[in-house]
Enzyme design. Structure first.
Site, PDB file in Angstrom:
ATOM      1  CB  CYS A   1      -2.488  -1.822   7.210  1.00  0.00           C
ATOM      2  SG  CYS A   1      -4.093  -2.141   6.518  1.00  0.00           S
TER       3      CYS A   1
ATOM      4  CD  GLN B   1     -18.478 -10.496  14.516  1.00  0.00           C
ATOM      5  OE1 GLN B   1     -17.308 -10.102  14.474  1.00  0.00           O
ATOM      6  NE2 GLN B   1     -19.066 -10.820  15.646  1.00  0.00           N
TER       7      GLN B   1
ATOM      8  CG  ASP C   1     -18.828 -11.215  20.542  1.00  0.00           C
ATOM      9  OD1 ASP C   1     -17.663 -10.859  20.791  1.00  0.00           O
ATOM     10  OD2 ASP C   1     -19.371 -11.027  19.437  1.00  0.00           O
TER      11      ASP C   1
ATOM     12  CB  CYS D   1     -12.296  -8.387  19.474  1.00  0.00           C
ATOM     13  SG  CYS D   1     -13.086  -7.156  20.523  1.00  0.00           S
TER      14      CYS D   1
ATOM     15  CB  CYS E   1      -0.880  -0.019   1.248  1.00  0.00           C
ATOM     16  SG  CYS E   1      -1.925   1.418   1.370  1.00  0.00           S
TER      17      CYS E   1
ATOM     18  CB  CYS F   1      -8.507   1.148   1.643  1.00  0.00           C
ATOM     19  SG  CYS F   1      -8.280   0.132   3.106  1.00  0.00           S
TER      20      CYS F   1
HETATM   21  C1  SAM Z   1     -18.495  -7.178  20.257  1.00  0.00           C
HETATM   22  S1  SAM Z   1     -20.199  -6.707  20.137  1.00  0.00           S
HETATM   23  C2  SAM Z   1     -20.908  -8.292  19.878  1.00  0.00           C
HETATM   24  C3  SAM Z   1     -22.155  -8.319  19.080  1.00  0.00           C
HETATM   25  C4  SAM Z   1     -22.679  -9.662  18.609  1.00  0.00           C
HETATM   26  N1  SAM Z   1     -22.331 -10.780  19.446  1.00  0.00           N
HETATM   27  C5  SAM Z   1     -22.251  -9.911  17.166  1.00  0.00           C
HETATM   28  O1  SAM Z   1     -21.475 -10.844  16.915  1.00  0.00           O
HETATM   29  O2  SAM Z   1     -22.683  -9.179  16.278  1.00  0.00           O
HETATM   30  C6  SAM Z   1     -20.556  -6.340  21.836  1.00  0.00           C
HETATM   31  C7  SAM Z   1     -21.981  -5.901  22.123  1.00  0.00           C
HETATM   32  O3  SAM Z   1     -22.148  -5.750  23.545  1.00  0.00           O
HETATM   33  C8  SAM Z   1     -23.054  -4.696  23.802  1.00  0.00           C
HETATM   34  N2  SAM Z   1     -22.828  -4.314  25.220  1.00  0.00           N
HETATM   35  C9  SAM Z   1     -21.787  -3.639  25.748  1.00  0.00           C
HETATM   36  N3  SAM Z   1     -21.885  -3.598  27.085  1.00  0.00           N
HETATM   37  C10 SAM Z   1     -23.012  -4.272  27.443  1.00  0.00           C
HETATM   38  C11 SAM Z   1     -23.627  -4.607  28.696  1.00  0.00           C
HETATM   39  N4  SAM Z   1     -23.110  -4.230  29.853  1.00  0.00           N
HETATM   40  N5  SAM Z   1     -24.756  -5.339  28.666  1.00  0.00           N
HETATM   41  C12 SAM Z   1     -25.303  -5.738  27.496  1.00  0.00           C
HETATM   42  N6  SAM Z   1     -24.738  -5.466  26.285  1.00  0.00           N
HETATM   43  C13 SAM Z   1     -23.608  -4.741  26.251  1.00  0.00           C
HETATM   44  C14 SAM Z   1     -22.724  -3.677  22.745  1.00  0.00           C
HETATM   45  O4  SAM Z   1     -23.806  -2.814  22.488  1.00  0.00           O
HETATM   46  C15 SAM Z   1     -22.393  -4.561  21.519  1.00  0.00           C
HETATM   47  O5  SAM Z   1     -23.534  -4.783  20.713  1.00  0.00           O
END
Ligand code: SAM
Length: 398
Positions: free
Chosen positions: A72, A237, A327, A354, A63, A143
């Site tokens: 990156c 995602q 997650d 992550c 790039c 990009c």
């Molecule tokens: C990494 S994303 C995961 C979303 C989903 N599992 C996916 O794969 O699309 C984390 C999510 O946690 C929510 N979140 C953050 N803190 C939270 C809490 N204390 N209670 C409930 N949800 C929460 C955020 O709004 C977000 O949608």
């Protein structure tokens, strides 16, 4: 300075006179001269001034903006070495947490053109990115990590004067362009199937009043046999190939059973994939708009054994749930939620993360209190960067 190893955050680590040096863009085995960026009591953040002896895994980044644009940071590193270093970062973090586990698989995804979403900043009518830790603006014509569809769309959209951001999302069959400004403006022409304006002066780019100017106001994407609606402001995602790998791994670890709770469920990504395997699934999420989408996604897929609740995961009563998928955001599992899990003692936990630092912190608590970590895999959702996703399985010991 000799770089000993690579650590979380993607830094090369070196030591001198009792201080630890975290050096950006320096790889193990290299001898580098550094420029100090931040000098703290017992550690230093630095960047490379000169490479005296270079890693055999360095390569020329493809790039033209490499080094000036903020993303990156590992593009000058052979892809196999990127995977190896991600594994080493994982092992290093787990060792510090006192947990003896090695990832059973490291799953790569396409090295380039993998991102289905890009957020450009607009300066003087041009779209680009800010440099890492700087306010230097770099106009971006192409990009290498976003999809070709998005690069084509980017080139078509010319004058962006009056807008603060341009966000492009690729739904494979259809493309969405999101124009962000503080006042309604005339929207430039493009081949986007979905055109949305967001009127907002918030720091959060995808927020504010939404107007759909062309199309239905959402994209649709199919992963395995599930169709997801993705409206402009919702999290999804960013790597579809990686998303499928995550979904399949979560389904494999969760196995089957009666009741499953999907904590931090977003628009129901994992819940919907798991619906066939469990009698009932409850998804919990703090964002009301994501829950509205999750419910719509259940309806369009004609899945009935799901319910989605707006709320904090700490407050949800987990009693009676034998399996929990979680997650969380980068900050990991909050204290209240961890206590909630330790009180309810589900038999099986599938933890998707992550952020390896918060993952290792949380894994340590789970392993010290109640669980064994049975397996973990690394999914490389973010090639050319130091980021990666972890999917792991914990089973209750007692
Ligand atoms: C990494 S994303 C995961 C979303 C989903 N599992 C996916 O794969 O699309 C984390 C999510 O946690 C929510 N979140 C953050 N803190 C939270 C809490 N204390 N209670 C409930 N949800 C929460 C955020 O709004 C977000 O949608």
């Amino acid at each position: 300075m000799i770089v000993e190893k690579i650590v979380a955050g993607g830094y090369g680590l070196s030591r001198k006179d009792g201080k630890v040096y975290f050096i950006r863009n320096a790889y193990p085995g290299e001898d580098v001269d550094i420029r100090i960026e931040k000098d703290q009591k017992d550690f230093v953040i630095a960047s490379v001034e000169r490479i005296n002896s270079q890693s055999p895994y360095r390569r020329k980044a493809i790039c033209e903006y490499f080094g000036t644009c903020g993303g990156c940071e590992w593009m000058d590193l052979d892809y196999r070495a990127q995977l190896q270093y991600k594994k080493e970062i994982f092992l290093d973090q787990m060792k510090h947490a006192g947990i003896d586990i090695s990832p059973s698989k490291i799953i790569p995804t396409s090295e380039y053109n993998y991102r289905n979403k890009v957020e450009f900043v607009v300066v003087n009518g041009q779209a680009g990115f800010f440099g890492r830790n700087s306010h230097r603006f770099v106009e971006i014509e192409k990009c290498h990590i976003i999809s070709e569809n998005l690069n084509t769309l980017r080139r078509e959209i010319k004058d962006l004067r009056g807008f603060s951001h341009l966000v492009l999302r690729d739904g494979i069959e259809k493309k969405m362009a999101i124009f962000v400004s503080t006042k309604m403006r005339e929207i430039p022409n493009s081949s986007a199937d979905e055109v949305v304006s967001l009127i907002s002066d918030s720091k959060i780019v995808l927020s504010g009043r939404q107007r759909t100017l062309k199309g239905r106001g959402y994209l649709e994407i199919k992963i395995n046999d599930i169709v997801y609606r993705i409206p402009p402001k919702s999290f999804f995602q960013v790597n579809y190939e990686g998303a499928k790998i995550l979904a399949d791994q979560v389904v494999e670890y969760a196995q089957d059973g009666k009741k499953l709770a999907d904590l931090y469920c977003g628009v129901g990504f994992f819940s919907l994939q798991l619906a066939k395997k469990f009698e009932h699934i409850t998804g919990i999420e703090s964002s009301p708009s994501s829950i509205i989408e999750a419910r719509k996604n259940a309806i369009i897929n004609e899945i009935k054994n799901l319910d989605f609740k707006v709320g904090r995961t700490a407050d949800f009563n987990l009693k009676g749930y034998s399996t929990v998928v979680m997650d969380p955001p980068r900050s990991g599992i909050d204290r209240g939620t961890m206590q909630n899990i330790l009180n309810a003692k589900p038999e099986r936990l599938v933890y998707v993360s992550c952020d390896v630092s918060t993952f290792s912190r949380d894994a340590r608590i789970l392993v010290q209190k109640l669980y064994n970590i049975k397996d973990a895999v690394i999914v490389d959702m973010f090639p050319q960067t130091h980021h990666f996703e972890i999917v792991s399985l914990f089973e209750r010991v007692i």
